[in-house]
Design an enzyme around this catalytic site. Structure first.
Site, mmCIF file in Angstrom:
data_model
loop_
_atom_site.group_PDB
_atom_site.id
_atom_site.type_symbol
_atom_site.label_atom_id
_atom_site.label_comp_id
_atom_site.label_asym_id
_atom_site.label_seq_id
_atom_site.Cartn_x
_atom_site.Cartn_y
_atom_site.Cartn_z
ATOM 1 N N SER A 7 0.757 -1.320 0.071
ATOM 2 C CA SER A 7 -0.037 0.194 0.096
ATOM 3 C C SER A 7 0.837 1.353 -0.019
ATOM 4 O O SER A 7 1.822 1.300 0.580
ATOM 5 C CB SER A 7 -0.869 -0.105 1.263
ATOM 6 N N LYS A 33 -4.479 -6.691 3.383
ATOM 7 C CA LYS A 33 -4.442 -5.500 2.632
ATOM 8 C C LYS A 33 -5.867 -5.038 2.047
ATOM 9 O O LYS A 33 -6.225 -3.807 1.836
ATOM 10 C CB LYS A 33 -3.480 -5.743 1.216
ATOM 11 N N HIS A 39 -7.477 -3.124 4.550
ATOM 12 C CA HIS A 39 -7.105 -2.053 4.550
ATOM 13 C C HIS A 39 -7.647 -1.074 3.416
ATOM 14 O O HIS A 39 -8.142 0.300 3.882
ATOM 15 C CB HIS A 39 -5.547 -1.895 4.127
ATOM 16 N N ASN A 40 -7.780 -1.653 2.416
ATOM 17 C CA ASN A 40 -8.561 -0.753 1.433
ATOM 18 C C ASN A 40 -10.056 -0.471 1.749
ATOM 19 O O ASN A 40 -10.473 0.863 1.178
ATOM 20 C CB ASN A 40 -8.542 -1.500 -0.113
ATOM 21 N N GLU A 81 -10.077 2.315 3.995
ATOM 22 C CA GLU A 81 -9.486 3.396 3.285
ATOM 23 C C GLU A 81 -10.855 4.034 2.575
ATOM 24 O O GLU A 81 -10.854 5.190 2.555
ATOM 25 C CB GLU A 81 -8.741 2.866 2.160
HETATM 26 P P1 NBP Z 1 -0.693 -0.879 -14.205
HETATM 27 O O1 NBP Z 1 -1.972 -1.069 -14.902
HETATM 28 O O2 NBP Z 1 -0.059 0.583 -14.173
HETATM 29 O O3 NBP Z 1 0.081 -1.922 -14.867
HETATM 30 C C1 NBP Z 1 0.029 -3.102 -15.013
HETATM 31 C C2 NBP Z 1 1.124 -4.089 -15.539
HETATM 32 O O4 NBP Z 1 0.704 -5.333 -15.754
HETATM 33 C C3 NBP Z 1 1.906 -3.568 -16.549
HETATM 34 O O5 NBP Z 1 3.118 -3.871 -16.630
HETATM 35 C C4 NBP Z 1 1.085 -4.503 -17.806
HETATM 36 O O6 NBP Z 1 2.053 -4.659 -18.819
HETATM 37 C C5 NBP Z 1 1.012 -5.582 -17.028
HETATM 38 N N1 NBP Z 1 0.161 -6.793 -17.529
HETATM 39 C C6 NBP Z 1 -1.065 -6.788 -17.961
HETATM 40 BR BR1 NBP Z 1 -2.276 -5.411 -17.543
HETATM 41 N N2 NBP Z 1 -1.421 -7.956 -18.103
HETATM 42 C C7 NBP Z 1 -0.543 -8.608 -18.286
HETATM 43 C C8 NBP Z 1 -0.319 -10.057 -18.681
HETATM 44 N N3 NBP Z 1 -1.277 -10.807 -19.221
HETATM 45 N N4 NBP Z 1 0.999 -10.530 -18.480
HETATM 46 C C9 NBP Z 1 1.947 -9.646 -18.233
HETATM 47 N N5 NBP Z 1 1.820 -8.581 -17.570
HETATM 48 C C10 NBP Z 1 0.537 -8.008 -17.691
HETATM 49 O O7 NBP Z 1 -0.940 -1.398 -12.679
HETATM 50 P P2 NBP Z 1 -0.252 -0.924 -11.538
HETATM 51 O O8 NBP Z 1 -1.195 0.389 -10.869
HETATM 52 O O9 NBP Z 1 1.162 -0.761 -11.482
HETATM 53 O O10 NBP Z 1 -0.821 -2.072 -10.690
HETATM 54 C C11 NBP Z 1 -0.036 -3.339 -10.250
HETATM 55 C C12 NBP Z 1 -0.803 -4.237 -9.415
HETATM 56 O O11 NBP Z 1 -0.633 -3.439 -8.374
HETATM 57 C C13 NBP Z 1 -2.412 -4.457 -9.724
HETATM 58 O O12 NBP Z 1 -2.621 -5.699 -9.052
HETATM 59 C C14 NBP Z 1 -2.687 -3.613 -8.627
HETATM 60 O O13 NBP Z 1 -4.087 -3.626 -8.198
HETATM 61 C C15 NBP Z 1 -1.879 -3.490 -7.508
HETATM 62 N N6 NBP Z 1 -1.756 -2.074 -6.767
HETATM 63 C C16 NBP Z 1 -1.710 -0.797 -7.446
HETATM 64 C C17 NBP Z 1 -1.661 0.118 -6.692
HETATM 65 C C18 NBP Z 1 -1.739 1.387 -7.241
HETATM 66 O O14 NBP Z 1 -1.741 2.687 -6.490
HETATM 67 N N7 NBP Z 1 -1.647 1.688 -8.601
HETATM 68 C C19 NBP Z 1 -1.583 0.315 -5.569
HETATM 69 C C20 NBP Z 1 -1.477 -1.084 -4.680
HETATM 70 C C21 NBP Z 1 -1.122 -2.124 -5.350
HETATM 71 P P3 NBP Z 1 1.665 -3.626 -20.236
HETATM 72 O O15 NBP Z 1 2.396 -2.310 -19.856
HETATM 73 O O16 NBP Z 1 2.237 -4.460 -21.238
HETATM 74 O O17 NBP Z 1 0.126 -3.417 -20.177
#
Ligand code: NBP
Length: 634
Positions: free
Chosen positions: A297, A352, A355-356, A359
């Site tokens: 988080s 987590k 937590h959300n 949130e």
């Molecule tokens: P993004 O949407 O920014 O990035 C997602 C990533 O997953 C990209 O690198 C994408 O590749 C890759 N991806 C996908 Br979509 N499908 C794929 C596949 N079939 N095979 C391999 N790679 C794949 O998400 P993010 O915000 O970085 O979040 C990543 C994880 O962390 C999610 O589970 C999210 O819920 C979690 N999270 C996010 C936050 C936040 O604040 N953003 C906080 C805490 C947890 P690409 O570039 O080729 O599309």
């Protein structure tokens, strides 16, 4: 790491020139093998006779001794033709794992041409063919074409040497979180391999491009070939997966399995469902691969500067990845890492998820306070920011309040940006998972559910506008003078209830799934890095050491009771000014319901028994006996 870099190849391939330049670039001493030939060998070669095995052996042994000696120091670059496998065996005797072979590769015409211009060299061009005849091309060397200029050759060697070095930690998925976490890892001195999938024509070489843009990642390797990525990591491998949760993650894991080895650890840092995490742990266990599910988080900024990290899975696997996760996490007020082993199975993702959920309610409460002040008492966003600022300074500091102040102060020209943001709240699922989990465990997590439903209600913008036109068009809202101290007290009260509900849900899961979760430690790792960090969370760390019901704590209870009146007043003002306050309402209803010895559930039980013969317990019978009344005959 210390290394002996043997530059090998036929005479005239540029071993001395390249060796010298490489030694300069890598700040290693350089030795030209030819300088170590006994005089007899030099004379023989100058006379146009090739060396035989007997001539060569003492020379190779001498170079091997030199290499062993230099390894005690920084390592070295040594130029030596090393044409045959047997010569290379002598040269690398006893130091095989510390030796890298760099083979300067060129065709005979090119080298012949070069040799003709080198009058000082003792190897006549006539011997070149015999060198090519002897050459056994090395299988595991870094092979470099000599067609390029020396500068390019050095760059290529260094790049390939870096490629040969195994990396200690891998990260897949360079989205928002993955990019920031990889910078955080690199800043903490962790050698990385990064992978992002390639989508042809849409995005290519994502990892390589990102590495090129970031000075911090100069030692990282970038891949879009999964097999190469996995093989670039030292074993047992630790790989953090930062990809979209759900089917995409399962697909990725299945694709990776053939390249993984026993004992490797996959760490899922995405927002996966805790039941999926348990399933993945069990599935990979059959293949002797560890799986850690971890909540992370803090969003983008937390990922870069230090998030709160909630890992779970086997203790054995956690030990392998603990140094990496703990070093990148935020630090609490005593400097301890905001990463702790949560428990087995999907406990980390469960925590987590809650937590959300908390949130959601924390955000909704701030939004409800905003609504009461903005639309109830006609305050401007700047004025509301000032109220929040005063709360921050008088015991209510929190990350969410802090960012809301910044949001309210942000202007676009003369206008507040907040007024230009469409009032439809999105969600990515963790809020609804929390409410579903609460329902499954039979826990009344009413505030997070109220916050979730408030988001859903907001999404019906068109209906809301239509309904407003029907019901309110000629009715101005009544306004009131809001006492900000009263609102503050009500807000404090509702936050306590929200925290109680969150920890109550975690405790229920801990009991149901036998996770043995440590509530105080969970509160501690939520004091920094995460979105719901606040001074209240810090206060709860010692409270949760001894009590599972924070509302009954001797220090907290008097405040709760004192604030009750404030909350009723705020709810009254909300009703008057027709402001929906679902989270505030849920808070007070939870409090009344959970502190009332006599509820109205006897009516429910009677109704259930009436229409469904569901039976009921009696107040005048303490046993487990249940009763049914034949209601229709009465
Ligand atoms: P993004 O949407 O920014 O990035 C997602 C990533 O997953 C990209 O690198 C994408 O590749 C890759 N991806 C996908 Br979509 N499908 C794929 C596949 N079939 N095979 C391999 N790679 C794949 O998400 P993010 O915000 O970085 O979040 C990543 C994880 O962390 C999610 O589970 C999210 O819920 C979690 N999270 C996010 C936050 C936040 O604040 N953003 C906080 C805490 C947890 P690409 O570039 O080729 O599309």
């Amino acid at each position: 790491m210390k290394k002996i870099l043997y530059i090998m190849g036929v005479s005239g391939s540029g071993k001395s020139t390249i060796g010298n330049k490489l030694s300069e670039a890598l700040q290693l001493p350089f030795f030209d093998g030819d300088d170590f030939h006994p005089d007899a060998n030099i004379q023989k070669m100058s006379a146009g006779s090739p060396l035989n095995e007997t001539d060569r052996k003492p020379w190779l042994k001498l170079l091997n001794k030199l290499a062993i000696k230099e390894l005690q120091n920084k390592g070295a670059v040594i130029a030596c033709s090393a044409l045959k496998e047997s010569y290379r065996e002598v040269l690398s005797n006893k130091i095989e794992s510390e030796v890298k072979w760099i083979f300067l590769d060129g065709d005979i015409a090119l080298i012949l041409n070069r040799l003709k211009n080198r009058s000082s060299h003792f190897m006549p061009a006539s011997l070149l063919q015999s060198q090519f005849d002897s050459l056994e091309r090395p299988k595991s060397a870094i092979t470099i074409s000599i067609r390029n200029n020396p500068g390019t050759i050095i760059e290529e060697i260094i790049k390939k040497l870096k490629m040969k070095e195994r990396r200690e930690f891998g990260l897949i998925g360079l989205g928002v979180m993955g990019k920031n976490l990889s910078l955080n890892l690199a800043e903490n001195g962790i050698n990385l391999s990064l992978y992002n999938r390639q989508v042809e024509g849409v995005e290519e070489k994502v990892a390589e491009k990102f590495i090129q843009e970031q000075k911090l990642l100069e030692n990282a390797l970038g891949f879009e070939d999964l097999a190469l990525f996995v093989s670039s990591l030292s074993q047992p491998r630790s790989i953090l997966l930062m990809v979209k949760a759900g089917a995409a993650l399962d697909e990725l894991i299945n694709e990776m399995i053939p390249y993984l080895s026993e004992g490797d650890v996959l760490i899922d840092g995405g927002n996966s469902h805790y039941k999926d995490t348990k399933r993945r742990i069990d599935f990979l266990k059959e293949k002797q691969i560890h799986f850690i599910g971890t909540g992370i988080s803090g969003g983008e900024v937390g990922a870069r500067n230090g998030p709160s990290i909630m890992p779970s899975g086997s203790v054995e696997a956690y030990k392998l990845v603990k140094p990496y996760l703990e070093v990148i996490a935020a630090k609490d007020s005593e400097g301890k890492t905001c990463c702790t082993y949560i428990g087995k199975d999907g406990a980390g993702h469960f925590v987590k998820m809650v937590h959300n959920g908390m949130e959601y309610a924390e955000m909704q409460l701030i939004a409800e306070c905003y609504g009461l002040m903005r639309y109830g008492s006609g305050k401007t966003p700047d004025e509301i920011a000032q109220v929040y600022q005063s709360w921050m300074e008088t015991g209510l500091s929190s990350y969410l309040l802090e960012i809301t102040i910044k949001i309210l102060k942000t202007k676009e020209g003369e206008d507040w940006l907040i007024d230009k943001i469409l009032d439809k709240a999105g969600n990515k699922g963790t809020g609804s998972w929390t409410s579903i989990a609460a329902a499954e465990l039979g826990i009344p997590s009413s505030m997070m559910t109220a916050a979730l439903f408030a988001r859903y209600t907001s999404s019906f913008k068109k209906n809301r506008i239509e309904n407003e036109a029907i019901h309110k068009i000629h009715e101005p809202r009544s306004t009131h003078d809001m006492d900000h101290e009263i609102l503050k007290k009500a807000y404090e009260f509702a936050r306590l209830i929200n925290h109680q509900q969150g920890f109550e849900l975690i405790q229920a899961a801990s009991t149901a799934y036998k996770w043995e979760l440590n509530l105080s430690e969970i509160a501690r790792i939520w004091t920094n890095g995460c979105i719901i960090r606040s001074s209240l969370m810090e206060d709860l760390v010692p409270v949760l050491k001894t009590s599972k019901n924070i509302l009954n704590d001797a220090d907290i209870l008097p405040n709760v009771i004192k604030s009750l009146e404030a909350l009723t007043e705020v709810l009254h003002l909300g009703l008057q000014s027709r402001q929906a306050t679902p989270c505030f309402s849920a808070a007070i209803n939870y409090w009344y319901a959970s502190t009332n010895g006599q509820s109205t559930a006897n009516i429910i039980q009677a109704q259930r028994d009436f229409f469904g013969a569901h039976r009921y317990h009696r107040t005048d019978d303490n046993s487990e006996t249940t009763y049914h009344t034949n209601w229709s005959n009465l």
